[in-house]
Scaffold this motif. Structure first.
Motif, PDB file in Angstrom:
ATOM      1  N   ILE A  14      51.807 118.826  32.517  1.00 56.31           N
ATOM      2  CA  ILE A  14      50.615 118.483  33.300  1.00 56.31           C
ATOM      3  C   ILE A  14      50.883 118.759  34.779  1.00 56.31           C
ATOM      4  N   ASN A  15      50.004 119.543  35.393  1.00 59.15           N
ATOM      5  CA  ASN A  15      50.095 119.832  36.821  1.00 59.15           C
ATOM      6  C   ASN A  15      49.012 119.020  37.534  1.00 59.15           C
ATOM      7  N   TRP A  16      49.450 117.975  38.265  1.00 57.12           N
ATOM      8  CA  TRP A  16      48.501 117.047  38.862  1.00 57.12           C
ATOM      9  C   TRP A  16      47.983 117.555  40.194  1.00 57.12           C
ATOM     10  N   THR A  17      46.658 117.390  40.398  1.00 55.24           N
ATOM     11  CA  THR A  17      45.999 117.711  41.668  1.00 55.24           C
ATOM     12  C   THR A  17      45.090 116.537  42.048  1.00 55.24           C
ATOM     13  N   PHE A  18      44.497 116.647  43.227  1.00 55.43           N
ATOM     14  CA  PHE A  18      43.598 115.583  43.666  1.00 55.43           C
ATOM     15  C   PHE A  18      42.423 115.434  42.691  1.00 55.43           C
ATOM     16  N   GLU A  19      41.910 116.564  42.203  1.00 50.84           N
ATOM     17  CA  GLU A  19      40.775 116.525  41.283  1.00 50.84           C
ATOM     18  C   GLU A  19      41.136 115.841  39.960  1.00 50.84           C
ATOM     19  N   SER A  20      42.329 116.133  39.430  1.00 52.87           N
ATOM     20  CA  SER A  20      42.730 115.503  38.171  1.00 52.87           C
ATOM     21  C   SER A  20      42.996 114.010  38.358  1.00 52.87           C
ATOM     22  N   LEU A  21      43.527 113.623  39.516  1.00 53.48           N
ATOM     23  CA  LEU A  21      43.714 112.197  39.794  1.00 53.48           C
ATOM     24  C   LEU A  21      42.369 111.486  39.933  1.00 53.48           C
ATOM     25  N   LEU A  22      41.369 112.204  40.439  1.00 51.06           N
ATOM     26  CA  LEU A  22      40.032 111.633  40.551  1.00 51.06           C
ATOM     27  C   LEU A  22      39.494 111.245  39.171  1.00 51.06           C
ATOM     28  N   GLY A  23      39.723 112.135  38.197  1.00 55.41           N
ATOM     29  CA  GLY A  23      39.298 111.820  36.843  1.00 55.41           C
ATOM     30  C   GLY A  23      40.087 110.685  36.221  1.00 55.41           C
ATOM     31  N   LEU A  24      41.367 110.559  36.625  1.00 52.90           N
ATOM     32  CA  LEU A  24      42.204 109.487  36.085  1.00 52.90           C
ATOM     33  C   LEU A  24      41.837 108.136  36.684  1.00 52.90           C
ATOM     34  N   PHE A  25      41.500 108.122  37.987  1.00 55.84           N
ATOM     35  CA  PHE A  25      41.262 106.852  38.665  1.00 55.84           C
ATOM     36  C   PHE A  25      39.836 106.352  38.498  1.00 55.84           C
ATOM     37  N   GLN A  52      52.799 117.375  41.799  1.00 66.38           N
ATOM     38  CA  GLN A  52      53.843 118.080  41.051  1.00 66.38           C
ATOM     39  C   GLN A  52      53.550 118.003  39.566  1.00 66.38           C
ATOM     40  N   ARG A  53      54.370 118.636  38.787  1.00 65.77           N
ATOM     41  CA  ARG A  53      54.219 118.635  37.337  1.00 65.77           C
ATOM     42  C   ARG A  53      54.929 117.418  36.744  1.00 65.77           C
ATOM     43  N   THR A  54      54.335 116.868  35.698  1.00 64.54           N
ATOM     44  CA  THR A  54      54.952 115.741  34.996  1.00 64.54           C
ATOM     45  C   THR A  54      54.838 115.984  33.486  1.00 64.54           C
ATOM     46  N   ASN A  55      55.654 115.207  32.756  1.00 63.87           N
ATOM     47  CA  ASN A  55      55.518 115.265  31.308  1.00 63.87           C
ATOM     48  C   ASN A  55      54.382 114.346  30.874  1.00 63.87           C
ATOM     49  N   ASN A  56      54.197 114.178  29.579  1.00 66.73           N
ATOM     50  CA  ASN A  56      53.098 113.375  29.066  1.00 66.73           C
ATOM     51  C   ASN A  56      53.201 111.904  29.448  1.00 66.73           C
ATOM     52  N   ALA A  57      54.432 111.452  29.747  1.00 62.85           N
ATOM     53  CA  ALA A  57      54.631 110.057  30.158  1.00 62.85           C
ATOM     54  C   ALA A  57      54.412 109.857  31.650  1.00 62.85           C
ATOM     55  N   ARG A 112      60.991 103.533  19.182  1.00 61.35           N
ATOM     56  CA  ARG A 112      60.400 103.857  20.475  1.00 61.35           C
ATOM     57  C   ARG A 112      60.637 105.329  20.815  1.00 61.35           C
ATOM     58  N   THR A 113      59.726 105.906  21.560  1.00 60.10           N
ATOM     59  CA  THR A 113      59.813 107.300  21.973  1.00 60.10           C
ATOM     60  C   THR A 113      60.751 107.410  23.160  1.00 60.10           C
ATOM     61  N   VAL A 114      61.663 108.400  23.105  1.00 63.00           N
ATOM     62  CA  VAL A 114      62.660 108.627  24.161  1.00 63.00           C
ATOM     63  C   VAL A 114      62.252 109.846  24.962  1.00 63.00           C
ATOM     64  N   THR A 115      62.215 109.670  26.311  1.00 63.64           N
ATOM     65  CA  THR A 115      61.833 110.761  27.213  1.00 63.64           C
ATOM     66  C   THR A 115      62.911 110.932  28.256  1.00 63.64           C
ATOM     67  N   ASP A 116      63.312 112.206  28.524  1.00 64.95           N
ATOM     68  CA  ASP A 116      64.253 112.482  29.598  1.00 64.95           C
ATOM     69  C   ASP A 116      63.592 112.188  30.929  1.00 64.95           C
ATOM     70  N   LEU A 117      64.347 111.450  31.753  1.00 62.04           N
ATOM     71  CA  LEU A 117      63.820 111.025  33.045  1.00 62.04           C
ATOM     72  C   LEU A 117      64.605 111.691  34.159  1.00 62.04           C
ATOM     73  N   TYR A 118      63.912 112.395  35.024  1.00 56.30           N
ATOM     74  CA  TYR A 118      64.548 113.042  36.171  1.00 56.30           C
ATOM     75  C   TYR A 118      64.205 112.231  37.413  1.00 56.30           C
ATOM     76  N   VAL A 119      65.300 111.790  38.079  1.00 58.59           N
ATOM     77  CA  VAL A 119      65.096 111.004  39.297  1.00 58.59           C
ATOM     78  C   VAL A 119      64.505 111.869  40.392  1.00 58.59           C
ATOM     79  N   ALA A 120      64.872 113.137  40.412  1.00 56.52           N
ATOM     80  CA  ALA A 120      64.328 114.073  41.398  1.00 56.52           C
ATOM     81  C   ALA A 120      63.926 115.335  40.661  1.00 56.52           C
ATOM     82  N   PRO A 121      62.891 115.998  41.101  1.00 55.28           N
ATOM     83  CA  PRO A 121      62.415 117.190  40.410  1.00 55.28           C
ATOM     84  C   PRO A 121      63.266 118.418  40.691  1.00 55.28           C
ATOM     85  N   SER A 122      64.490 118.433  40.212  1.00 52.46           N
ATOM     86  CA  SER A 122      65.370 119.592  40.392  1.00 52.46           C
ATOM     87  C   SER A 122      66.323 119.671  39.213  1.00 52.46           C
TER      88      SER A 122
END
Length: 993
Positions: free
Chosen positions: A370-381, A356-361, A257-267
């Protein structure tokens, strides 16, 4: 108008009456006068018996009367609507050949019960297609449209991505996102419903609709992109199912399985945790296996799919209920800390967006890619709402497209829209933002009683959605190939009744290729663009058809407007550019490339698309584009040639009958179309040119005064007959030539000073047939209603011969006028035999249903008048019979007198007898009685009708013109307002969309 009469004939001839099927003898309930006792056949000649002037005059009259009775009864036994024999009658076989420009099976039901046009036919199996094959085994609204749409919409995005979207976009933006996407699909669903109910559909769904509205080039371009979108969407759902399966059972993974570092808060100071996600190779292996399995199910055909679909849908619907139960029961002991239960405080914290920015997961990270915006979420949804075409893609497998597609599609859109809106509020109130962002399967976490219930639902739901895509995509590709526009696609051809196996295999390979990519977020924008292109094409198609409003545009779905289609098209284009202008440019470039390739390499096809209809409205600018080929039935517009002064009875300062323009306007839908008002000046061209120009200006003034869209044409000819031949040959340009000749009925033809009218009338009818022009003769023009005179009652059609549907279309155009909008339409058909009456009635009702025409069908069975003789002995009815016999005798007498005068004139001038004096007496009797019986039927059923339409019989060969006018006089006697219609060699209506 004066009734006709007929003299008696002597019995010295040796010809005998023919025995045959008495088609024109009406049923007992139809006859207004009693039935006679059958007489033995007597020989007939054209000469009446000599009447001796003696004291036995009364006895001689009695003998003549008895002879007339004998003629009357023998003619009624022999009559078989022979007056119409040169035309093909409206019968069962002939009806099945009308409107069939394309050899396709209409997907609409046929019921043996009476059709109410506003009522919906049931979905019980066993309905039979009107023209070709049984509809048994085809799907109804629930399984054919609603379930596929619901499965495609309620898929992977709802279960895996929707909670994450709420976490990053906040409640307000999430609701805006849902409303924007669902509004786009709802407006598209309205446009789809309007086009789909404008006639029977072949396979291909939206491709078929777009292609028939915007032309083959646009249809193939968008259709291929939509096929790619469906195939790629199948891979999206398969990857979602595999991801959910591997998250639920981690031990099933083959690779680490792929392991990804998880940040509970973006700091930078956030507590680092580890998130394990499925390996991409596991997604690829399991995804390809599932693709093959689903395609094997698709290979099994529609019956297998119908049996399997509920197994995918029911667990998915149950999982939604378990999610809601779990939400209302939370927080529970085993719930994570982030699941707070329904709390107003939680809802308030999740109202505003947190882009905010997220990783590939999808996990928030400072160094995320990936820097998410309303427009990019529109394409996702947006792929979450792209299942609205799942039902229309299977149009060839539906029992009734005109009912199932609007009802099933719109119901699925409304259901899922409400579900998404309610779920957005509940998810925002049940978990913290951190939980929404980090728990990719929060729907399973909160579900009751255990998470695996939802995990099973997610897997089955996504597999069901993938199954619908893999079912619709091959059929879409096969429909494109079947139209034979692109030769390169010929290998994917498959009849509508067969499974497109080769297209299914190609779809499986394409879907498996996308599965190998293994990235949902990379696939979804591509799907979004292809679906938006298709939705935009559907909206543009409906917009064009609605604005053109051709006579063939009569959708059964009434809740639509061109503005809805315009907003829907603009919304599709706007969403495309909001999501990604780069993807939009690439998608439009791909469509343009396919369009160019189809234009260069594709085969042309006339589908009666909306652009051709627009050419007619642009007239001169589009004349060259129309060509010289016959106009498609969907683009057919009536272009009447109004013969203003055919009989020479109007004064010179009166250019046209005052009501003729009012009638011409009734032949146009909403006043659209062109009329040519033509008149003839007799004489030498050089001498009469100024008179003709003056007459033309006067006629133009009349047209403007009547506010009729038309032009005035006045020609000079040596005589009226030659002038009319010139008119029908030269009037108009290309396909804008007049196709109907309209004139008033010559009720003055009996007057001695108008003795020439009979020959002129017959000559005009013959010339129209030679020039392939339809004819409409108006009787009772003086009583024709004006624009603001409301009419009530019925518009009655006596549909005797096949006229390409012209009479049916004229009735619809009449009813579209304000003066006739309160009238109902009744269609009377003459059955050849009693045995076919029920079948003919069923087929006529079904034919009208497919034409979207509201009418009551009445079948008149023509039996011998002597069947119910014993029940017809009332004195009042005997009087009716005597009147009929008297009318019959008077008509024969006038014909014989006229023939005798011609013979006398010929003998005095030492000339041989002409055709005007030579005719078959027996045929004259038959034709007279035919018209007499038809007139009695019309008077019985349509005495209170607002207007009556009846098939105009052709002039019988080798019958004098005065005989033909006698026949017509008997046919129209005592009918105040009547249209006699004769079609031409072209269909003007079609059942296809």
């Amino acid at each position: 108008m004066e009734n006709g009469a007929h003299p008696a004939a002597n019995g010295n001839g040796d010809s005998t009456a023919e025995e045959g099927i008495e088609m024109t003898a009406v049923d007992i309930s139809l006859s207004p006068f009693p039935l006679p006792r059958p007489h033995s056949a007597e020989p007939l000649t054209a000469q009446p018996p000599a009447i001796k002037p003696s004291a036995n005059k009364t006895h001689q009259q009695r003998e003549n009367s008895e002879y007339d009775d004998d003629l009357f009864e023998r003619a009624e036994r022999d009559t078989k609507l022979e007056l119409f024999q040169t035309d093909a009658l409206v019968d069962v076989r002939g009806l099945k050949s009308m409107g069939g420009q394309q050899p396709a099976t209409p997907s609409s039901p046929r019921n043996t019960e009476d059709y109410e046009m506003d009522a919906q036919p049931s979905e019980n199996p066993g309905y039979i297609s009107l023209f070709f094959e049984s509809q048994i085994g085809k799907m109804g609204t629930l399984m054919g449209v609603f379930v596929p749409c619901l499965q495609s919409i309620l898929g992977i995005i709802f279960y895996i991505r929707f909670t994450w979207i709420i976490g990053i976009a906040g409640l307000w933006h999430s609701l805006l996102l849902v409303i924007l996407c669902c509004l786009c699909t709802f407006l598209t669903g309205i446009s789809l419903s309007a086009i789909a109910t404008n006639g029977a559909m072949k396979g291909g769904g939206p491709y078929y609709l777009i292609g028939r509205a915007l032309g083959p080039e646009v249809g193939v371009s968008i259709g291929l992109c939509f096929f790619l979108g469906n195939a790629v969407a199948g891979s999206l759902y398969i990857l979602g199912a595999v991801e959910t399966f591997l998250n639920a059972i981690p031990g099933a993974g083959i690779f680490r399985r792929t392991v990804t570092d998880l940040y509970v808060a973006p700091s930078p100071s956030a507590v680092s945790e580890v998130l394990k996600s499925p390996n991409i190779h596991d997604l690829q292996v399991y995804g390809v296996i599932l693709t093959v399995v689903l395609c094997l199910i698709v290979f099994g055909g529609v019956k297998i799919i119908n049996r399997v679909s509920p197994a995918f849908l029911v667990p998915a619907v149950l999982s939604v209920f378990f999610i809601y139960i779990g939400i209302f029961a939370s927080p529970r002991k085993n719930d994570p800390v982030g699941v707070t239960g329904l709390r107003l405080s939680t809802l308030r914290k999740n109202l505003d967006p947190a882009y905010q920015r997220t990783n590939n997961a999808g996990i928030p990270a400072l160094d995320g890619s990936i820097n998410w915006t309303f427009e990019s979420l529109l394409g996702l949804f947006f792929p979450a709402v792209t299942g609205i075409m799942a039902g229309s893609n299977r149009s060839a497998s539906l029992k009734d497209t005109q009912r199932s597609i609007p009802k099933g599609t719109l119901l699925a859109i409304v259901t899922t829209t409400v579900l998404y809106l309610v779920s957005a509020v509940i998810f925002a109130a049940v978990a913290t933002r951190e939980e929404l962002l980090t728990d990719r399967l929060l729907t399973a976490t909160v579900a009751w009683p255990v998470p695996w219930v939802v995990q099973v639902g997610v897997i089955l739901s996504t597999l069901g959605a993938a199954l619908q895509n893999l079912t619709g995509a091959p059929r879409l590709l096969a429909a494109i190939a079947n139209d034979d526009i692109l030769p390169v696609l010929k290998y994917f051809k498959a009849p509508d009744s067969a499974e497109p196996h080769l297209a299914t295999l190609f779809t499986m390979l394409l879907c498996a290729s996308c599965v190998i990519l293994g990235n949902l977020d990379l696939i979804t924008p591509v799907i979004t663009m292809f679906f938006l292109l298709c939705y935009g094409g559907v909206n543009l198609s409906c917009l064009l058809l609605d604005l053109l409003d051709a006579p063939s545009w009569r959708p059964r779905f009434k809740f639509h407007h061109w503005s809805f289609s315009l907003v829907g098209a603009l919304l599709c284009i706007s969403i495309m550019f909001l999501i990604s202008w780069a993807f939009t440019i690439v998608s439009l470039a791909l469509v343009s490339l396919i369009y160019w390739y189809v234009s260069i390499k594709g085969k042309g096809g006339d589908w009666g698309d909306g652009f051709k209809s627009a050419y007619f409205q642009l007239a001169l600018r589009s004349l060259r584009s129309l060509g010289d080929t016959p106009v498609h039935a969907k683009n057919w517009y009536p272009i009447p040639l109004i013969f203003c002064k055919p009989w020479g009875i109007l004064p010179n300062d009166v250019p046209c009958h005052p009501k003729l323009a009012d009638f011409a306007n009734c032949m146009k839908k909403k006043g659209r179309g062109m009329s040519i008002f033509a008149s003839i000046v007799e004489g030498d061209y050089k001498e009469k040119i100024e008179e003709s120009q003056k007459a033309s200006r006067l006629l133009s003034t009349y047209i403007d005064y009547k506010k009729c869209e038309g032009v005035a044409e006045v020609i000079v000819a040596s005589n009226m007959a030659y002038g009319f031949q010139l008119m029908v040959q030269t009037m108009g340009l290309g396909n804008l030539k007049p196709n109907i000749v309209c004139m008033r009925y010559p009720e003055i033809w009996r007057e001695e000073r108008y003795s020439y009218v009979a020959k002129r009338f017959v000559s005009i009818i013959d010339d129209c047939s030679t020039a392939n022009k339809a004819v409409v003769i108006v009787k009772g023009l003086d009583e024709w209603p004006g624009e603001f005179q409301k009419q009530y009652g019925t518009i009655d059609l006596y549909w005797i011969v096949r006229d390409g549907g012209l009479m049916l279309l004229l009735s619809q155009l009449l009813r579209a006028k304000d003066s006739y909008e309160n009238c109902k339409i009744q269609v009377f058909c003459i059955a050849d035999e009693d045995a076919e009456a029920d079948e003919l009635k069923t087929d006529v009702k079904k034919f009208l249903y497919d034409l979207r025409m509201e009418a009551e069908v009445i079948i008149v069975t023509m039996k011998s008048w002597d069947i119910h003789r014993e029940n017809r002995q009332a004195s009042s009815e005997m009087t009716g019979r005597e009147d009929a016999m008297e009318t019959f005798s008077k008509a024969r007498k006038r014909i014989m007198q006229h023939a005798a005068e011609i013979r006398k004139t010929a003998s005095s001038s030492n000339q041989s007898e002409t055709e005007e004096s030579m005719f078959d007496d027996q045929q004259v009797n038959k034709f007279l009685l035919t018209c007499l019986k038809l007139n009695s039927i019309i008077l019985r059923y349509s005495g209170a009708a607002a207007v009556v339409l009846v098939s105009l019989p052709p002039p019988p060969p080798r019958h004098p013109s005065f005989c033909y006018l006698e026949y017509i006089d008997l046919l129209v006697e005592s009918i105040p307002r009547l249209l006699m219609v004769r079609g031409y060699r072209q269909d003007v209506v079609t059942i296809f969309t």
